[in-house]
Design a protein around this motif. Structure first.
Motif, short mmCIF file in Angstrom:
data_model
loop_
_atom_site.label_atom_id
_atom_site.label_comp_id
_atom_site.label_asym_id
_atom_site.label_seq_id
_atom_site.Cartn_x
_atom_site.Cartn_y
_atom_site.Cartn_z
N VAL A 30 -14.46 -3.65 -5.36
CA VAL A 30 -13.52 -4.59 -5.15
C VAL A 30 -13.46 -5.96 -6.10
O VAL A 30 -13.02 -6.22 -6.40
CB VAL A 30 -14.03 -4.54 -3.71
N LEU A 65 -3.67 -0.78 -8.88
CA LEU A 65 -4.82 -0.49 -8.45
C LEU A 65 -4.43 0.77 -7.85
O LEU A 65 -3.46 1.26 -7.71
CB LEU A 65 -5.38 -0.80 -7.82
N HIS A 71 0.75 -1.40 0.09
CA HIS A 71 0.37 0.07 0.27
C HIS A 71 0.60 1.59 0.34
O HIS A 71 1.21 1.59 0.90
CB HIS A 71 -0.86 -0.05 1.80
N GLU A 74 -8.46 -7.24 1.61
CA GLU A 74 -9.61 -8.00 0.35
C GLU A 74 -8.72 -8.00 -1.38
O GLU A 74 -8.90 -8.28 -1.87
CB GLU A 74 -11.56 -7.18 0.26
N LEU A 75 -7.87 -6.55 -1.36
CA LEU A 75 -7.32 -6.41 -2.34
C LEU A 75 -7.12 -7.60 -3.29
O LEU A 75 -5.68 -6.90 -2.50
CB LEU A 75 -7.41 -4.81 -2.73
N VAL A 100 -0.70 -1.18 -4.13
CA VAL A 100 -2.11 -0.30 -4.46
C VAL A 100 -1.51 1.06 -4.09
O VAL A 100 -1.50 1.63 -3.33
CB VAL A 100 -3.23 -0.75 -3.86
N HIS A 125 -10.15 -1.31 2.35
CA HIS A 125 -10.41 -2.47 1.59
C HIS A 125 -8.85 -3.64 1.49
O HIS A 125 -8.48 -4.26 0.64
CB HIS A 125 -11.26 -2.29 0.29
N ARG A 126 -7.55 -2.83 2.26
CA ARG A 126 -6.83 -3.25 1.45
C ARG A 126 -6.41 -5.01 1.65
O ARG A 126 -5.23 -6.11 1.10
CB ARG A 126 -5.38 -2.77 2.54
N ILE A 151 -12.70 -5.63 -9.48
CA ILE A 151 -11.06 -5.15 -9.17
C ILE A 151 -10.39 -6.69 -9.13
O ILE A 151 -9.56 -6.93 -9.76
CB ILE A 151 -11.12 -4.02 -8.15
N ASN A 152 -10.97 -7.57 -8.49
CA ASN A 152 -9.93 -8.36 -8.53
C ASN A 152 -10.34 -9.46 -9.40
O ASN A 152 -9.46 -10.49 -9.11
CB ASN A 152 -10.54 -8.61 -6.52
#
Length: 267
Positions: free
Chosen positions: A162, A173, A49, A192-193, A198, A189-190, A165-166
């Motif tokens: 989300v 991202l 991140h 989950e992504l 990102v 959402h970090r 995206i996945n």
């Protein structure tokens, strides 16, 4: 699903370059080093991140606990803005250079094209995204964009976004939304992504797509990019920049004298 990788805190380069300024952690990295870490994250599929800090964000973090946490828990924190760069150096925090978010994004897109990584673009107006897509097709014909989605959605739409995206198979991202909305979205959402890298890019899509003109290089070098922006939209922006710049000068003065006082005590 990818989970946040706490191992980045022990990464040799990141651990040795972590600094603190006005209560915010920052990494003393060059552009080349930042891009190398992004490449490493996408190559090894290690979730990372990334955020940048500028004057406005540093000021906002003083009074916004959530924003401060969102920034502090990111894996890589670059300095975006001459004001932060010069202020940190004045206070004895050694930083090599400004690593602007829009420049990271432009270089990252080039990296993706060369290495076969697939970016997902989230945020901004649909017309801006269309313009970005046209420029990418011209600048990087080989680049495969995993997906695009404008930034006009409701909180209840986030889960579906989300998922999209996945499902896209994106390696990175880019989130073009204002502070603190993008920081909140990425923090929320970090875990989950799936995309490895990102990053919040603020208004960078507007610049790359041609909606907003960027200041000439000389104005950027002089640290007056903010004044160039005010000149473009004076009614909307003058008060915001006046308030944040005034607050920053006050914080910087206190930080300078506090650090000077501590050095005298240590002597």
């Amino acid at each position: 699903m990818n989970a946040h990788d706490p191992g980045w805190a022990q990464h040799r380069l990141l651990a040795s370059r972590r600094r603190e300024f006005l209560g915010a952690p920052i990494h003393a990295l060059t552009m080349a080093e930042t891009l190398a870490i992004a490449d490493e994250a996408m190559t090894l599929r290690r979730p990372l991140h990334h955020v940048v800090v500028n004057v406005a964000k540093l000021v906002s973090m003083r009074n916004n606990t959530e924003l401060r946490e969102d920034v502090a828990t990111a894996d890589v924190i670059n300095v975006d803005g001459k004001g932060v760069l010069w202020g940190a150096r004045l206070c004895g925090v050694a930083l090599p250079e400004r690593v602007a978010g829009v420049d990271i994004m432009i270089n990252l897109l080039s990296l993706c094209a060369k290495r076969g990584f697939r970016p997902f673009l989230l945020g901004a107006e649909q017309s801006v995204l269309d313009a970005v897509g046209r420029r990418l097709a011209k600048d990087h014909p080989s680049l495969v964009v995993a997906g695009i989605r404008n930034g006009y959605f409701k909180p209840e739409d986030e889960a579906g976004i989300v998922e999209a995206i996945n499902a896209s198979g994106a390696d990175c991202l880019l989130v073009a939304m204002p502070t603190p909305r993008k920081e909140r979205f990425l923090k929320r959402h970090r875990d989950e992504l799936i995309p490895s890298f990102v990053m919040g890019v603020g208004g960078s899509f507007d610049v790359y797509g041609g909606k907003v003109a960027r200041a000439p290089k000389l104005i950027q070098a002089a640290g007056l990019e903010w004044l160039f922006r005010v000149a473009q939209e004076p009614r909307r922006l003058w008060r915001r920049y006046y308030d944040t710049n005034t607050a920053y000068v006050g914080l910087l003065c206190r930080e300078f004298w506090d650090r000077r006082g501590r050095r005298k005590v240590d002597l």
